[in-house]
Design a protein around this motif. Structure first.
Motif, PDB file in Angstrom:
ATOM      1  N   LEU A   1      26.663  35.715  46.686  1.00 39.35           N
ATOM      2  CA  LEU A   1      26.853  36.708  45.628  1.00 39.35           C
ATOM      3  C   LEU A   1      26.987  36.013  44.279  1.00 39.35           C
ATOM      4  O   LEU A   1      26.357  36.419  43.296  1.00 39.35           O
ATOM      5  CB  LEU A   1      28.086  37.576  45.911  1.00 39.35           C
ATOM      6  CG  LEU A   1      28.519  38.543  44.815  1.00 39.35           C
ATOM      7  CD1 LEU A   1      27.430  39.562  44.515  1.00 39.35           C
ATOM      8  CD2 LEU A   1      29.818  39.228  45.210  1.00 39.35           C
TER       9      LEU A   1
ATOM     10  N   LYS B   1      28.863  40.258  39.075  1.00 41.09           N
ATOM     11  CA  LYS B   1      28.983  40.494  40.516  1.00 41.09           C
ATOM     12  C   LYS B   1      29.022  41.993  40.790  1.00 41.09           C
ATOM     13  O   LYS B   1      28.452  42.465  41.773  1.00 41.09           O
ATOM     14  CB  LYS B   1      30.226  39.801  41.078  1.00 41.09           C
ATOM     15  CG  LYS B   1      30.139  38.281  41.049  1.00 41.09           C
ATOM     16  CD  LYS B   1      31.332  37.628  41.713  1.00 41.09           C
ATOM     17  CE  LYS B   1      32.640  37.868  41.038  1.00 41.09           C
ATOM     18  NZ  LYS B   1      32.891  37.167  39.788  1.00 41.09           N
TER      19      LYS B   1
ATOM     20  N   VAL C   1      26.554  43.928  43.414  1.00 43.32           N
ATOM     21  CA  VAL C   1      27.106  44.695  44.535  1.00 43.32           C
ATOM     22  C   VAL C   1      26.716  46.167  44.423  1.00 43.32           C
ATOM     23  O   VAL C   1      26.329  46.781  45.425  1.00 43.32           O
ATOM     24  CB  VAL C   1      28.646  44.531  44.606  1.00 43.32           C
ATOM     25  CG1 VAL C   1      29.256  45.501  45.611  1.00 43.32           C
ATOM     26  CG2 VAL C   1      28.995  43.093  44.962  1.00 43.32           C
TER      27      VAL C   1
END
Length: 75
Positions: free
Chosen positions: A23, A34, A38
């Motif tokens: 990630l 991030k 996501v």
């Protein structure tokens, strides 16, 4: 000019360390946060999940045509 704040909820999770490193790698490489990575991953997962659920419901209702029973003569 600052960005408009979006409606949001906080999510605190524990994930596999290797997955977290990936990630981080992807977010840095893509120049995205991030959170953005996501959110996009979850949207893609949910879209795929919803499509599969529609197909399953159609199959259960007998609305899908089995492969090979299309009446086509492609041979």
């Amino acid at each position: 000019m600052p960005r408009a704040k979006k409606d949001h909820s906080c999510l605190n999770i524990k994930i596999d360390a290797a997955l977290y490193r990936k990630l981080m790698e992807v977010s840095e490489e893509a120049g995205q946060t991030k959170t953005m990575v996501v959110e996009r991953a979850l949207r893609a997962y949910f879209a795929d999940y919803d499509m599969k659920q529609r197909i399953l419901r159609q199959a259960e209702a007998g609305q899908l045509v089995p492969v090979g029973d299309t009446g086509r003569n492609d041979v």
